[in-house]
Structure formats: C-alpha cells, structure tokens
Enzyme design. Structure first.
Site, short mmCIF file in Angstrom:
data_model
loop_
_atom_site.label_atom_id
_atom_site.label_comp_id
_atom_site.label_asym_id
_atom_site.label_seq_id
_atom_site.Cartn_x
_atom_site.Cartn_y
_atom_site.Cartn_z
N HIS A 289 0.84 -1.20 0.00
CA HIS A 289 0.00 0.00 0.00
C HIS A 289 0.87 1.24 0.00
O HIS A 289 1.91 1.31 0.65
CB HIS A 289 -1.01 -0.01 1.14
N ASP A 301 5.57 2.64 7.25
CA ASP A 301 4.22 2.14 6.98
C ASP A 301 3.51 3.07 5.99
O ASP A 301 2.79 3.97 6.42
CB ASP A 301 3.44 2.05 8.28
N GLU A 333 -5.36 1.91 1.90
CA GLU A 333 -5.26 0.77 2.82
C GLU A 333 -5.57 1.19 4.25
O GLU A 333 -6.23 0.46 5.00
CB GLU A 333 -3.85 0.16 2.74
N GLU A 334 -5.08 2.37 4.62
CA GLU A 334 -5.18 2.81 6.01
C GLU A 334 -6.61 3.16 6.43
O GLU A 334 -6.87 3.34 7.61
CB GLU A 334 -4.27 4.02 6.24
N ASP A 365 4.25 -5.12 3.60
CA ASP A 365 3.72 -4.00 4.40
C ASP A 365 4.57 -3.87 5.66
O ASP A 365 4.61 -4.77 6.49
CB ASP A 365 2.27 -4.30 4.77
N HIS A 467 2.30 4.70 12.96
CA HIS A 467 1.15 5.61 12.85
C HIS A 467 1.37 6.93 13.59
O HIS A 467 0.43 7.52 14.11
CB HIS A 467 -0.13 4.93 13.34
#
Length: 546
Positions: A289, A301, A333-334, A365, A467
């Site tokens: 992604h 990420d 994706e997130e 990923d 994140h």
C-alpha cells in the site's frame, strides 16, 4: 497496517529444504564421489546467479532513493501521504515516473473513497442564563469521523441515560427519542450500537447536533471515538465526549457546539504495472500500500514496502520471465483496505478470467522497522491457523516455505506472523488466491526470544513510530529493509521464472510431517558421501536458534 498484535511462532524445527537454492547444493553434494571431506560453501554462494544478481540490484542505496522521495513529498504536503490528499497524488506521480523510466507502462485504477479531515478542533461549551459560556477541555472533545461542519446553540436533552458506566443502549432505538424536543442537542452514551446509528436516530427525531459520551469502561478523560461510516450519513454535527464530560453535562440546560471538518468522497488510485513478458494465465500479483495515515509521512508504513516493490520492478524490467508479474501499489489501505478490495472486486465483476488467472498474491507491508523481526506470513496455518488468523488458501504454505528457505539459504533466522486481517492480502484470501509476504513489526514490544533470534532490543517496540508523525526516513533500519527486500526479490524471481506455471503444491511430507525426511530418503539412494555432504550443508544453514 493497523494495530492488532502479532505473535511470531517458534522457528520450525526442520525446514523443508526443497527450494531451488538448496536443491542445487544438495544435488552437488549427493553426486560427489570425492573421498576427502568437502567444506560447505558460503551461504551467498548457494544462490543461483539470477537470484544473486537480483538481490544485488535491490540495494539499500536504491531503496533509499525512493524513500527519500516519499519523505520529501510528505514534507511538502502537510506532513503526510494519506489517501485523498495532494501528498498521496504526488506519491502516485513518483511511482508512475519511476516505472516509466524503467520501461513499464503503468496505469492508474481510479476509485472513490470517503475522506475526512478536521479543519479546526471541535468545541462544546455550556451556556449560562446570562449567556456566559464555559468550554469543555479540548482533550475531552473530538469530532466523530465524517461529522459535518456546523455551529449550533440549543437546549441539551439527554436520551435514555443517567450516566451509569457500561455499554449503553442510549439512542439505539427510535423509541428512545419519544418526547425529544426538535431543535435540541441530543446527549447519548456510547455502547451497544454504533455512534452512527445513535446519531441517525437523533437526527430523525429533529436533533440539531449530537453529543456521544464515553461508556465509562475505559479512560474517563478521552473522547468517545466512532464513525458515521460515510460522508453525508448524518447531516448535523456529531461530537464525541469523554465519559467525564458527558456525566457533567447531564445537569446542563443549554450548550454551544462547533465543528469544522471536510467530509466527502474523493478520487484516489491504485498504480499497476505488468512485466512485458510472461504467461498472463499465471499472473503473480506483488503489492504494497502506498498511502500513509494522516498523522505522518508513513515511511516505514508503508513507504518501505512500496519502495521494495518498486525496486524489484526496476530490477526485473529487462528480465525474461515465464509468468506475468503484476506490480501493484494500493491506495486507501489505512482507511479500510479499500484499494486492494476494489481491485479484486473489479476483477470479479468485470474480468473473472483475470481473477482466475491470478496464481498468487505477495504482500509487503512495513519492511524497515527500526527494531525489526523477519516475519513471514503463516501460510500453512501451523502457527496461527487455529485462532486470530485467516485460513489461507491452499498453496499459501508453499509461499511461506519459499521465504523461509531463502532466509535459511543466506543464514538469517525467520519467524512467522498471522494473517490477522490488517493488510491488503484480505481480499485475495477471500477470493481463494494463495497469499504470502513479509513484515517486520509494528508498535508491539519485542520479546526476549525475538531479540535473541533477530539481534534486536527486547522490551522495545518493533516500530515506536507506528502511525505517528516520527515515521519519517529516520525511522528506517536500512539493513533490515535490504534483507527483507532481497527475500522478496528472490521469491518473486523464483515464481516469475518457474516453467510450466506456478507450482504451489504442498511440501512433500514423510512420517511426522517433515518434508526434508523425504528429501533425505531420496539422497540416501545416491550414496553415503553425498548424504554426509548434504547433512553438513544443512547444519551450516540452520541459522540462529530461536
């Protein structure tokens, strides 16, 4: 990649050694007629020339070029590369430019996604008889995802709640709003049904705004989180409050509410590029992604996986392959694995033959975590199949073993992670497509056992910036990223160049389920010297103990 825990399983006591890399060494040893002892060659020498060349091409320097580009894109676009933003579009443009330069003809697959942005923090204030306003602490107030903007002042009316802690049915039924005064601000408590359902019922009863306070079962000073699922589902402001704030508002008569947000559908993209050669009836989809979370640049990420797939594509650009390789970079994706889901759904609806021709999916990923593990998705279900994991389609076990075999061949320990439903393999698994891939860990804590296995730091997260805003280029461990990218490249090459289709037959097993036993029995027929050499090679390749 989202936040569910992943628990690596212990190393397999004896890997199936039928890989192309191991088979070459085994055959050489088995056919040896020399009487004198033969030393096992260095691990890298056991790779065939094509594998050695592609792993050399997939270098840390080349990976860094693309990660630096993603980092600069985020810096220039509000600090992130999230779906629906200019930062994501710039990331797409970078991919397309790099692919064209490598000789590919990339294409964009367009789809629409829900986009939500808080432009200014939401506020809630009580209003006294004299008009004086007392604002609630900002840390206890947050707009619910997909709330519209608005400014409302009105009577506050609690709906079927006295503030007792626990999941509440408050607002879950239309009957809860019997006697509700239209134009009032509804105060409901979290629990039992979604915030979206509570808000929709409140709006239907005439509420001018909706306040959803926490259940009281967790942190009392954090605002209730939730989502209205999609833009336009509710057309009045919906604000989450902490349990503490909600209980204090039960005695309030009038409140003022403000929200300033963007909630709409936006176009976003998957980027897709195919090799110029290879049988399309045996298509290997290799994906990562491309989007980040809104909170940061998303360089681990998942800039790391995106860069790895791109560098592999560059390395394969001039290679004649037997089976088509389709490189894919997924959008959104997130926010729910939306890009990969759209891709598979589009094939199922518009090109079912194309779906049938998809031989496997490989997912990459989070490949550069600073305190990394070398985790392979558990395709055979032996470590995670009985709980907390998708049941991977038949053939996934062979993909898992291919990755383990590569790591064994270069003397690196590897562990396993479950298909927990938190990355882009989900749509492929649900479509019955064999799947696999690699992962280096998120914000969960590395165990002592993993620290010994991977030479890591026990008691620290695999990725402390998961994140978060600090997930920039300084968050990448390039040694680990290169090790994982080399493994990805080797397995992609292995299946891309395999003749007579893609062989994903389960490993041949003997008594006790040990595939290598059958291989050893075959070698016994060749001679004692060959078997001794084979066992010497196997001992050299076992890698660090778990």
């Amino acid at each position: 990649m989202s936040t569910r825990p992943r628990r690596p399983r212990p190393p397999h006591p004896l890997r199936d050694r039928r890989s192309p890399w191991w088979r070459s060494a085994a055959l050489a040893g088995a056919l040896s007629v020399a009487v004198t002892a033969v030393s096992a060659p260095p691990a890298q020498a056991q790779l065939d020339d094509a594998t050695r060349r592609i792993t050399e091409a997939v270098s840390a320097d080349r990976l860094r070029v693309h990660l630096q580009a993603f980092d600069e894109i985020a810096t220039d676009h509000d600090g992130n590369r999230a779906a629906g933003t200019s930062g994501y579009r710039a990331s797409v443009d970078h991919m397309v430019g790099a692919l064209r330069e490598a000789g590919y003809e990339p294409r964009l697959q367009t789809f629409r996604v829900p986009y939500f942005e808080v432009v200014a923090p939401a506020t809630v204030a009580t209003v006294a008889d004299d008009g004086a306003r007392t604002r609630l602490p900002s840390r206890e107030v947050a707009a619910v995802e997909h709330s519209v903007s608005g400014e409302v002042t009105g009577r506050l009316q609690a709906v079927d709640t006295d503030g007792s802690p626990g999941d509440s049915t408050s607002g879950c039924e239309t009957g809860d709003f019997e006697g509700f005064a239209p134009g009032s601000v509804a105060l409901v408590q979290q629990g039992e049904c979604s915030s979206g359902r509570k808000a929709a019922n409140a709006e239907a009863a005439g509420a001018s705004a909706v306040l959803v306070f926490g259940s009281g079962e967790w942190r009392h000073d954090r605002p209730a989180r939730g989502s209205l699922e999609e833009p336009g589902a509710v057309t009045v402001p919906v604000i989450g409050l902490s349990y503490q704030a909600g209980v204090e508002l039960l005695d309030a008569e009038e409140v003022s509410v403000t929200a300033e947000t963007v909630s709409e559908l936006r176009e976003t993209y998957n980027v897709i590029a195919d090799t110029g050669t290879g049988d399309p009836a045996n298509t290997i989809v290799v994906g990562a992604h491309l989007d980040s979370v809104p909170e940061g640049a998303g360089i681990n990420d998942n800039g790391s996986g995106s860069a790895a797939v791109l560098v592999i594509a560059e390395a394969l650009a001039d290679t004649e392959v037997e089976n088509t390789v389709r490189f894919a970079w997924w959008g959104a994706e997130e926010i729910g694995l939306l890009g990969s889901d759209h891709y598979v759904s589009d094939l199922a609806g518009n090109d079912p033959a194309g779906l049938e021709d998809t031989a496997m999916y490989l997912n990459f990923d989070m490949m550069g975590s600073p305190n990394y593990g070398r985790f392979v998705y558990d395709g055979d279900g032996s470590g995670f199949g009985d709980h907390d994991s998708y049941d991977a389609p038949v053939g996934s076990g062979a993909i898992e073993e291919a990755f383990h075999e590569y790591f064994d061949s270069v003397g690196l320990a590897s562990g396993e992670t479950g298909f927990d439903g938190e990355s882009d393999y989900v749509a492929f698994i649900e479509a019955g497509i064999p799947s696999g891939g690699l992962y280096t860990g998120d914000d969960h804590t590395m165990t002592g056992r993993d620290a010994r296995r991977f030479d890591g730091r026990a008691g620290e997260p695999y990725d402390p910036c998961f994140h978060r805003a600090c997930d920039d280029i300084t968050n990448i461990e390039f040694q680990g990223l290169e090790e994982m990218s080399d493994a990805a490249a080797a397995v992609v090459l292995r299946y891309a160049t395999s003749g007579d289709g893609v062989d994903l037959a389960p490993p041949v097993t003997g008594p006790g389920g040990d595939g290598p036993l059958m291989a050893l029995l075959g070698v016994l027929a060749v001679g004692t010297v060959g078997l001794a050499t084979l066992l010497m090679v196997r001992r050299r390749r076992r890698g660090p103990a778990g």
